[in-house]
Design an enzyme around this catalytic site. Structure first.
Site, PDB file in Angstrom:
ATOM      1  N   ASP A 280       0.869  -1.176   0.000  1.00 48.66           N
ATOM      2  CA  ASP A 280       0.000   0.000   0.000  1.00 48.66           C
ATOM      3  C   ASP A 280       0.909   1.230   0.000  1.00 48.66           C
ATOM      4  O   ASP A 280       2.117   1.141   0.240  1.00 48.66           O
ATOM      5  CB  ASP A 280      -0.980  -0.011   1.188  1.00 48.66           C
ATOM      6  CG  ASP A 280      -2.188   0.890   0.898  1.00 48.66           C
ATOM      7  OD1 ASP A 280      -2.106   1.744  -0.013  1.00 48.66           O
ATOM      8  OD2 ASP A 280      -3.217   0.748   1.577  1.00 48.66           O
TER       9      ASP A 280
HETATM   10  C1  NOJ Z   1      -4.020   4.009  -0.023  1.00 44.38           C
HETATM   11  C2  NOJ Z   1      -5.183   3.081   0.089  1.00 44.38           C
HETATM   12  O1  NOJ Z   1      -5.138   2.410   1.331  1.00 44.38           O
HETATM   13  C3  NOJ Z   1      -5.274   2.060  -1.027  1.00 44.38           C
HETATM   14  O2  NOJ Z   1      -6.491   1.399  -0.915  1.00 44.38           O
HETATM   15  C4  NOJ Z   1      -5.134   2.730  -2.358  1.00 44.38           C
HETATM   16  O3  NOJ Z   1      -5.234   1.787  -3.386  1.00 44.38           O
HETATM   17  C5  NOJ Z   1      -3.824   3.473  -2.417  1.00 44.38           C
HETATM   18  N1  NOJ Z   1      -3.779   4.467  -1.374  1.00 44.38           N
HETATM   19  C6  NOJ Z   1      -3.599   4.141  -3.767  1.00 44.38           C
HETATM   20  O4  NOJ Z   1      -4.506   5.152  -3.951  1.00 44.38           O
END
Ligand code: NOJ
Length: 753
Positions: A280
């Site tokens: 993430d």
């Molecule tokens: C953080 C989020 O937790 C995740 O779900 C997302 O895909 C990413 N950012 C990218 O935007």
């Protein structure tokens, strides 16, 4: 390698994707051949993904592309930019490796569909597959070939803001929806034209964050991990999902992004996942923030060796891996393995042959009326009718005057829900506008009544420059509330639209309460006191405390965040042009104090029905406000003739059953046939009920259908914390069929040794 002739690239670009699947073995061979020519810095570049256009960019992104120091971008959403960056990658970078553009295509790209929790409420995997396939088509048209979806985190705490992004509390419903989404996004094979590669997230346990606080630690016992939280991930892997995202939080004290048990033992060794893992955003860097890794070098080392192949956003791999390799702390083989998996994905997607998009095509794809029709249908099928005393709904289309009240009634952004950044540039219709269009001859008055505002701003406000109106003064607030109440008094019917503003759920959208935010409860009660037939339309990303409304407002329709066609669908539902058939994918508590409250809990030593234990709280019922699986229709249904093909089956065999469902009312409508099972004894206690099968059926008035189901080995197996293994145990079983998790129609069967 020499640059390829530009003319050939332009010619190739006109074909959108691989019209034939590229077999994995062939992709593997090509990846290995390429790998053999790459330098270490180039390899590390493939493991690095950067944000583009939002947030800080560490250095000149163009130069990073040219030197092969970045393999993927996220948040590039216009075709001119994807093409521009891609030209640099394939024409100027050392080995001409195309970039992979990723984005959160969560519930639509340009055409915003209902939020995932709403889609889950449709209990209609075929619809969800179709929706995500259309979303993929729009994304692919701009060059985004990778979506960070589906989010399959089971959530049993509705305070958690991201419950809106998943399919709710149940592993069987969640798994069916996970599969449908993977199939919708990826199409028949990875690289299918007009499709994208999916990324199942957030692995794993994010939905169990302590206190529902976003990013907080999760503590999940093995029994729940295997029987509940991991199930939809396994379903996505079995459905062939191409990539997976590691989660942010600590799982049982080990951050998910450095969690070898999750990323290697479970994902690779137990499930045989062959795609690549992306962290993430910034979660590789954050292994140090957690107090897990010593420093950034240790963070890179532990993420990579645990099983993370691509670092989203933090450049920790880029900065730390060269020295780690030189010091022999990270093996070249592990780096090669990660690069190989990423190259295979790019090859299978057809990016080497077709790196560009036809920029003129995107607007055509965006304007396809069939996509808008699907959005309207999806919104209608996602709505859940929670209450309808004396058939208050549908409304009479000839009503003379209507008061449309509430802070969400005339909002074109809240109706979309979170992750709608790339959504339609033209504003969505509001519910007020849709009702005006539906009733051209009625007098329609509108007042917001109250304002909605988060106490602490959303991070998305800053990232996307979202502005909110100036708060009213106390005097203004009084005047506005009074105005709404007087409009209610003057109208023949009232439609109140209450709930949560868009940024009140989603990432960093956790709440400590489930009450209607702001002064909405005050507005609700004051409007109800006006004594007019009143319908409450709920717009929200989570279960809300609707206890008072459920006792005093005759009709309650939860439309969640229904998307760009949500207003027209709401009008369709309110006037009976569409009939609600959605069911709750998550239990609605009476208040936040009941959390966690979910239907698949175990029995206590003293069941609730015992005389002195009518409630296990002394101040509140134990039962929720609305149970899992619940939802009404404008017609009625009955269930009968629950049959099983045999009274007993040997462990590991299949039992087949059927049940009749009939539309006993006067309108066509949909019912969701739900089958629940309880194992009466075994090596461990089992939940009172667990969903094992469901099917949404459409029935004309008077029509009846026989729905067949079969329960096989995997349906009756569970992971036992006593044996620490999957077991199919001999026991007596209860089975119920019906319209929600309290279904009364009952049968029994035995599983024999
Ligand atoms: C953080 C989020 O937790 C995740 O779900 C997302 O895909 C990413 N950012 C990218 O935007």
């Amino acid at each position: 390698m020499k640059p390829r002739p530009v003319a050939a690239l332009v010619f190739l670009a006109l074909v959108p994707a691989a019209a034939q699947p590229i077999p994995e073995a062939q992709a593997d061979q090509r990846a290995r051949a390429l790998l053999a020519q790459m330098t270490l810095p180039e390899k590390i570049g493939q493991l690095s993904q950067l944000f583009y256009g939002i947030g800080p960019t560490p250095s000149d992104p163009i130069e990073l592309v040219r030197s092969g120091s970045v393999g993927s971008f996220l948040f590039v959403t216009d075709p001119a930019t994807t093409n521009r960056l891609q030209h640099i990658a394939v024409e100027q970078s050392p080995h001409h490796i195309p970039l992979l553009f990723g984005f959160d295509v969560v519930h639509g790209f340009h055409t915003i569909f209902p939020v995932p929790l709403a889609l889950a409420a449709s209990w209609d995997p075929a619809l969800i597959r179709a929706v995500q396939s259309l979303a993929a088509r729009e994304a692919a048209a701009v060059g985004v070939r990778w979506t960070f979806a589906p989010m399959v985190d089971i959530a049993r705490d509705p305070r958690w803001g991201r419950i809106v992004e998943g399919a709710g509390e149940d592993p069987v419903l969640g798994s069916a929806i996970a599969r449908a989404q993977v199939q919708g996004f990826q199409g028949p094979y990875i690289g299918a034209p007009d499709h994208v590669i999916a990324c199942v997230k957030h692995f794993a346990g994010y939905g169990a964050a302590d206190g529902g606080r976003d990013y907080d630690s999760s503590y999940i016992p093995d029994t729940l991990l295997w029987n509940v939280y991991l199930r939809p991930f396994e379903a996505a892997v079995q459905a062939g999902v191409g990539t997976l995202m590691s989660a942010y939080m600590d799982l049982n004290d080990v951050p998910a992004t450095g969690n070898r048990f999750l990323l290697d033992d479970v994902l690779r060794k137990t499930w045989g996942f062959r795609g690549f893992v992306v962290s993430d955003a910034f979660s590789v860097r954050d292994l140090a923030t957690h107090g897990f890794a010593r420093d950034p070098a240790d963070a890179a080392l532990r993420a990579l060796t645990a099983g993370v192949d691509m670092d989203m956003g933090s450049m920790t791999f880029a900065r730390q891996l060269p020295a780690l390799v030189q010091q022999n702390r990270v093996s070249r083989d592990r780096i090669d393995e990660a690069v190989r998996l990423i190259l295979i994905a790019k090859i299978r997607l057809g990016l080497f042959e077709h790196p560009f998009v036809d920029e003129a095509r995107a607007p055509q794809v965006f304007n396809d009326p069939a996509t808008r029709r699907q959005a309207r249908l999806a919104a209608a099928r996602s709505a859940v009718l929670l209450r309808n005393e004396h058939s208050a709904l549908p409304l009479n289309p000839n009503l003379a005057s209507l008061a449309v009240l509430g802070p969400l009634a005339d909002s074109s952004s809240d109706i979309l829900g979170s992750w709608s950044f790339a959504g339609a540039s033209a504003p969505a219709q509001t519910i007020l506008q849709a009702l005006r269009a539906r009733l051209p001859n009625a007098r329609i008055d509108y007042a917001p009544g109250v304002q909605l505002r988060r106490r602490f701003p959303s991070m998305f406000d800053a990232l996307f420059g979202i502005k909110h109106p100036t708060p009213w003064s106390p005097a203004q607030a009084r005047t506005e509330l009074d105005r709404a109440v007087s409009l209610a008094r003057a109208a023949s019917t009232v439609v109140l639209v209450l709930g949560e503003a868009q940024e009140m759920s989603g990432e960093t959208g956790s709440r400590s309460s489930l009450d209607l935010p702001g002064d909405q409860e005050k507005l609700l009660e004051a409007v109800a006191a006006a004594g007019k037939p009143t319908v409450l339309v709920v717009l929200a990303g989570r279960p809300l405390n609707l206890s008072w409304a459920s006792a005093h407002i005759p009709a309650i329709l939860d439309v969640w965040y229904p998307g760009v066609e949500g207003a027209s669908a709401t009008a369709d539902l309110l006037f009976g042009d569409a009939v609600p058939g959605g069911k709750l994918p998550v239990t609605f508590p009476r208040s936040a104090g009941q959390i966690p409250v979910y239907y698949a809990h175990n029995l206590t030593h003293e069941p609730e029905t015992a005389l002195d234990f009518t409630s296990r709280y002394q101040d509140e019922l134990t039962s929720p406000l609305y149970p899992f699986g619940y939802g009404l229709s404008y017609t009625t249904f009955s269930f009968s003739h629950l049959r099983l093909d045999k009274p007993a089956v040997p462990a590991g065999s299949t039992i087949i059953g059927s049940v009749d469902v009939a539309n006993t009312g006067s309108r066509p409508g949909d019912e969701v046939v739900q089958i629940y099972v309880h194992q009466r004894s075994g090596s461990a206690s089992r939940p009172v009920r667990e969903l094992k099968f469901f099917e949404r059926v459409s029935l004309a008035p008077g029509e009846s259908k026989t729905v067949r189901f079969s329960l096989g080995r995997s349906d009756l197996a569970y992971w036992s914390s006593a044996t620490r293994s999957w077991v199919n145990e001999p026991s007596a079983f209860d089975l119920w069929a019906g319209a929600d998790s309290n279904a009364p129609l009952h049968a029994t069967f035995d599983v024999t040794p």
